[in-house]
Design an enzyme around this catalytic site. Structure first.
Site, PDB file in Angstrom:
ATOM      1  N   GLU A   1      65.218  35.165  13.065  1.00  0.00           N
ATOM      2  CA  GLU A   1      63.785  35.266  12.777  1.00  0.00           C
ATOM      3  C   GLU A   1      63.114  34.036  13.356  1.00  0.00           C
ATOM      4  O   GLU A   1      63.697  32.949  13.317  1.00  0.00           O
ATOM      5  CB  GLU A   1      63.545  35.327  11.263  1.00  0.00           C
ATOM      6  CG  GLU A   1      63.678  36.726  10.724  1.00  0.00           C
ATOM      7  CD  GLU A   1      63.475  36.835   9.211  1.00  0.00           C
ATOM      8  OE1 GLU A   1      63.268  37.949   8.727  1.00  0.00           O
ATOM      9  OE2 GLU A   1      63.546  35.801   8.518  1.00  0.00           O
TER      10      GLU A   1
ATOM     11  N   HIS B   1      73.081  42.914   4.962  1.00  0.00           N
ATOM     12  CA  HIS B   1      72.594  43.604   6.166  1.00  0.00           C
ATOM     13  C   HIS B   1      73.641  43.620   7.293  1.00  0.00           C
ATOM     14  O   HIS B   1      73.972  44.678   7.833  1.00  0.00           O
ATOM     15  CB  HIS B   1      71.318  42.946   6.694  1.00  0.00           C
ATOM     16  CG  HIS B   1      70.195  42.897   5.691  1.00  0.00           C
ATOM     17  ND1 HIS B   1      70.043  43.829   4.693  1.00  0.00           N
ATOM     18  CD2 HIS B   1      69.165  42.036   5.539  1.00  0.00           C
ATOM     19  CE1 HIS B   1      68.974  43.523   3.971  1.00  0.00           C
ATOM     20  NE2 HIS B   1      68.423  42.442   4.463  1.00  0.00           N
TER      21      HIS B   1
ATOM     22  N   ASP C   1      71.626  36.236   1.810  1.00  0.00           N
ATOM     23  CA  ASP C   1      70.379  36.945   2.111  1.00  0.00           C
ATOM     24  C   ASP C   1      70.557  37.967   3.241  1.00  0.00           C
ATOM     25  O   ASP C   1      69.962  39.045   3.204  1.00  0.00           O
ATOM     26  CB  ASP C   1      69.305  35.914   2.495  1.00  0.00           C
ATOM     27  CG  ASP C   1      67.914  36.514   2.551  1.00  0.00           C
ATOM     28  OD1 ASP C   1      67.561  37.257   1.620  1.00  0.00           O
ATOM     29  OD2 ASP C   1      67.177  36.244   3.521  1.00  0.00           O
TER      30      ASP C   1
ATOM     31  N   LEU D   1      73.829  49.211  28.419  1.00  0.00           N
ATOM     32  CA  LEU D   1      75.208  48.916  28.769  1.00  0.00           C
ATOM     33  C   LEU D   1      75.199  48.125  30.063  1.00  0.00           C
ATOM     34  O   LEU D   1      74.650  48.580  31.081  1.00  0.00           O
ATOM     35  CB  LEU D   1      75.965  50.239  28.958  1.00  0.00           C
ATOM     36  CG  LEU D   1      77.412  50.145  29.380  1.00  0.00           C
ATOM     37  CD1 LEU D   1      78.265  49.475  28.312  1.00  0.00           C
ATOM     38  CD2 LEU D   1      77.971  51.545  29.667  1.00  0.00           C
TER      39      LEU D   1
HETATM   40  C1  BG6 Z   1      65.357  40.703   3.694  1.00  0.00           C
HETATM   41  C2  BG6 Z   1      65.589  39.240   3.544  1.00  0.00           C
HETATM   42  O1  BG6 Z   1      66.376  41.419   3.083  1.00  0.00           O
HETATM   43  O2  BG6 Z   1      65.311  41.042   5.072  1.00  0.00           O
HETATM   44  C3  BG6 Z   1      64.537  38.451   4.280  1.00  0.00           C
HETATM   45  O3  BG6 Z   1      65.579  38.894   2.178  1.00  0.00           O
HETATM   46  C4  BG6 Z   1      64.415  38.900   5.710  1.00  0.00           C
HETATM   47  O4  BG6 Z   1      64.822  37.054   4.227  1.00  0.00           O
HETATM   48  C5  BG6 Z   1      64.275  40.403   5.785  1.00  0.00           C
HETATM   49  O5  BG6 Z   1      63.276  38.274   6.269  1.00  0.00           O
HETATM   50  C6  BG6 Z   1      64.334  40.890   7.212  1.00  0.00           C
HETATM   51  O6  BG6 Z   1      64.024  42.238   7.244  1.00  0.00           O
HETATM   52  P1  BG6 Z   1      63.380  42.887   8.543  1.00  0.00           P
HETATM   53  O7  BG6 Z   1      63.383  44.336   8.271  1.00  0.00           O
HETATM   54  O8  BG6 Z   1      62.021  42.292   8.672  1.00  0.00           O
HETATM   55  O9  BG6 Z   1      64.254  42.495   9.673  1.00  0.00           O
END
Ligand code: BG6
Length: 636
Positions: free
Chosen positions: A359, A383, A378, A527
């Protein structure tokens, strides 16, 4: 045709039942439970004798408030009347879920009959089979924590998008619940500012918004007070059927979904109050919970245990919004429906896999939450790990939720517990660039001075199974970096005995194929291949076979929350995290998280807006990997 015939039959039988009632029914039979049951049973039997099983099936809603003997009586009568149908069919219909769906139906996001295989029954949801039809159910969605950021930015806009796309049941109501005192009108005002129509769907947008807002209501209350939820329950009932009696006659089920958009320390209070005082008496009750699901294995298990005092596992929808992202959803399609990929998907051909999240902004305003968790909890433990599981799992038996989740659990349980040596942590520091200064993490007023919480981490993970033995899965996640991006990079092995070796020079890594799945922004799959530059010389370069979504699909990609909300309403659990999945995920990260905290390991500082700490390069190098996002030919 069947459907119309069934409706005619229901209507006729209803009239008949009203005119001719056996026994000593009170006139107020809709509010008298016993006589209602008799009436309903009576009408169900009439249906069984004089009409089709499909029409009888429509009375399921009534039978859910009747006792189980009523259900089995119906089963018996049906099986006598419809001799060509084996009796077991009726037992199946009466005793289990009927999966036939006709008329109006919303489809779950994979178009697969939702939730056809479920390991546990929704015990509190007493219906034995369901024929979902437009007339039959209402859904009330209560957003608990309605005045919070997530609700305003994501949940209400996603619900509106579903409404706009006709992907929400026709009879729906939305309730906001929070402590702030607001009227319905004030809540409508608040959310109307966040609603937007897709660029390609502007027609009637303001009419649609108005219609949507008229279905939104508000109730203010404390999060831990059952009486406040009882008041909510009353309001929900009012909306679900101001004509409750009529709703029962047509067999409408009142389903309820609670979205907990609140801090984790009040999850259990809300679940207790909602389940005791505001769960649906006739239909299903489901609860969506957002991470954090605890801070480690133990706290996560405790949370699960506490939630399960009030809910069954099937009622809990643990959301990981990355699973709702288009390219993550596409992973299985890419793997399992293209012959060119799946045979290469193993240690034999893949050198390493990289899961990268970055980010280009810091924790701005969220430091209070973030400092208690850090980037590993987080982003990585949920994720990125979820993406990894989908990427690496074996082929599931089917697309049914439990088959997919079983495979994900298997792969997570095959993963090696992460070691401290395989982790690098970092934290951003203040930086001035182009006359503008960017704050350090610890400058955030909500972050305690001297905090060691990592805002960046890189980790090398391994899956100890036959397919992936020895292949490093490298993760990298950070805030306040030079770019915002989420992607999966798959680096393939060298071509054995490559005839063109000398054209590449000594660095053969540069000549290997790389598959990039860019989750965001600018969704793409490309690719990297070696290609001859046209001309008389034999000069090679690296080119991309490029599927850029914006060019190929000129539509706006739905937000992850839309897909997930639609699936939760539909009971499709495929994209939600099961509790054993959660346990397996925590088992990989808990020891290292503890060690980092106990040893008070200082994160490596990196400037706001940079490429992150240099330690990440060394970690990758230790495993003979180069980060693909930092290579010179990366097309970002
Ligand atoms: C959230 C986190 O789960 O996902 C955040 O707590 C993060 O810190 C966010 O900024 C990112 O999500 P996306 O969909 O904006 O990539």
């Amino acid at each position: 045709m069947d459907k119309i015939w069934a409706k005619v039959q229901i209507f006729a039988i209803n009239i008949l039942a009203i005119v001719w009632r056996p026994g000593d029914e009170s006139d107020d039979w809709c509010s008298n439970e016993r006589s209602t049951i008799n009436q309903l049973l009576h009408r169900a039997l009439l249906l069984a004798r004089y009409s089709s099983p499909m029409a009888a099936a429509c009375f399921h809603g009534h039978l859910s408030c009747a006792s189980s003997p009523a259900s089995s009586n119906l089963g018996l009568v049906l099986s006598r009347k419809y001799k060509p149908w084996p009796a077991s069919t009726f037992h199946l219909i009466v005793g289990q879920e009927l999966v036939t769906r006709w008329g109006f139906q919303i489809k779950s996001s994979n178009g697969y009959p939702p939730n056809v295989v479920s390991s546990q029954k929704e015990e509190q949801y007493t219906e034995h089979f369901k024929v979902e039809q437009e007339l039959e159910s209402t859904v009330s969605i209560t957003v608990v924590g309605a005045s919070g950021d997530l609700a305003k930015k994501k949940i209400f806009p996603a619900l509106f998008a579903l409404f706009y796309e006709d992907c929400i049941p026709k009879h729906f109501t939305i309730f906001g619940y929070a402590r702030t005192r607001l009227t319905d009108e004030e809540m409508r005002n608040m959310i109307s500012k966040t609603l937007a129509c897709r660029i390609d769907k502007r027609a009637n947008c303001s009419d649609k918004m108005e219609q949507f807002l008229q279905r939104c209501f508000y109730h203010s209350g404390e999060y831990g007070l059952e009486e406040n939820f009882s008041e909510l329950d009353r309001k929900l009932k009012e909306q679900e059927g101001s004509m409750q009696c009529l709703a029962q006659i047509v067999g409408r089920l009142a389903n309820r979904l609670f979205y907990l958009s609140i801090p984790p320390n009040i999850f259990v209070d809300v679940v207790r109050c909602a389940s005791r005082s505001a769960s649906s008496p006739t239909g299903w009750t489901r609860v969506i919970v957002e991470k954090p699901f605890g801070r480690d294995s133990q706290s996560s298990a405790e949370l699960t245990q506490s939630l399960k005092q009030y809910l069954t596992e099937d009622q809990i929808f643990r959301i990981d919004h990355y699973l709702g992202k288009e390219l993550v959803e596409n992973l299985s399609v890419l793997r399992f429906s293209n012959l060119v990929f799946e045979p290469l998907w193993s240690r034999q051909f893949i050198r390493n896999v990289q899961l990268i999240f970055s980010e280009d902004f810091g924790t701005e305003g969220r430091g209070g939450y973030f400092d208690n968790y850090g980037i590993i909890r987080d982003i990585m433990q949920n994720h990125l790990l979820q993406i990894l599981a989908l990427f690496a799992m074996e082929t599931p038996v089917s697309l049914a939720a439990e088959d997919i989740r079983n495979e994900k659990v298997k792969v997570l349980r095959s993963m090696r517990v992460l070691q401290l040596d395989d982790v690098v942590v970092g934290q951003y520091k203040g930086h001035t660039k182009g006359g503008r200064s960017y704050p350090a993490y610890v400058d955030d007023p909500t972050v305690p001075k001297g905090s060691l919480t990592p805002t960046f981490a890189a980790a090398a993970l391994f899956i100890d199974n036959a397919r992936w033995d020895g292949v490093p899965f490298l993760m990298k996640a950070g805030k306040a970096l030079h770019t915002g991006r989420a992607e999966i990079r798959v680096q393939f092995r060298h071509v054995p005995g490559n005839l063109y070796k000398r054209n590449f020079g000594s660095d053969l890594d540069k000549a290997t194929n790389e598959l990039v799945i860019r989750v965001q922004p600018d969704e793409a799959i490309y690719l990297k291949i070696n290609n001859k530059v046209p001309g008389l010389n034999m000069r090679l370069d690296r080119s991309n076979l490029n599927l850029l979504y914006a060019a190929r699909y000129p539509i706006e990609i739905p937000d992850a929350y839309e897909r997930l909300l639609m699936d939760a309403i539909e009971g499709e659990r495929r994209l939600f995290i099961r509790s054993d999945e959660l346990d397996a995920a925590w088992a990989i990260f808990t020891p290292v998280l503890k060690e980092l905290e106990e040893k008070r390991i200082a994160p490596e500082l990196y400037p706001y807006g940079s490429r992150g700490p240099v330690g990440a390069y060394y970690l990758a190098a230790k495993h003979n990997v180069r980060w693909g996002d930092l290579s010179s030919d990366n097309n970002s």
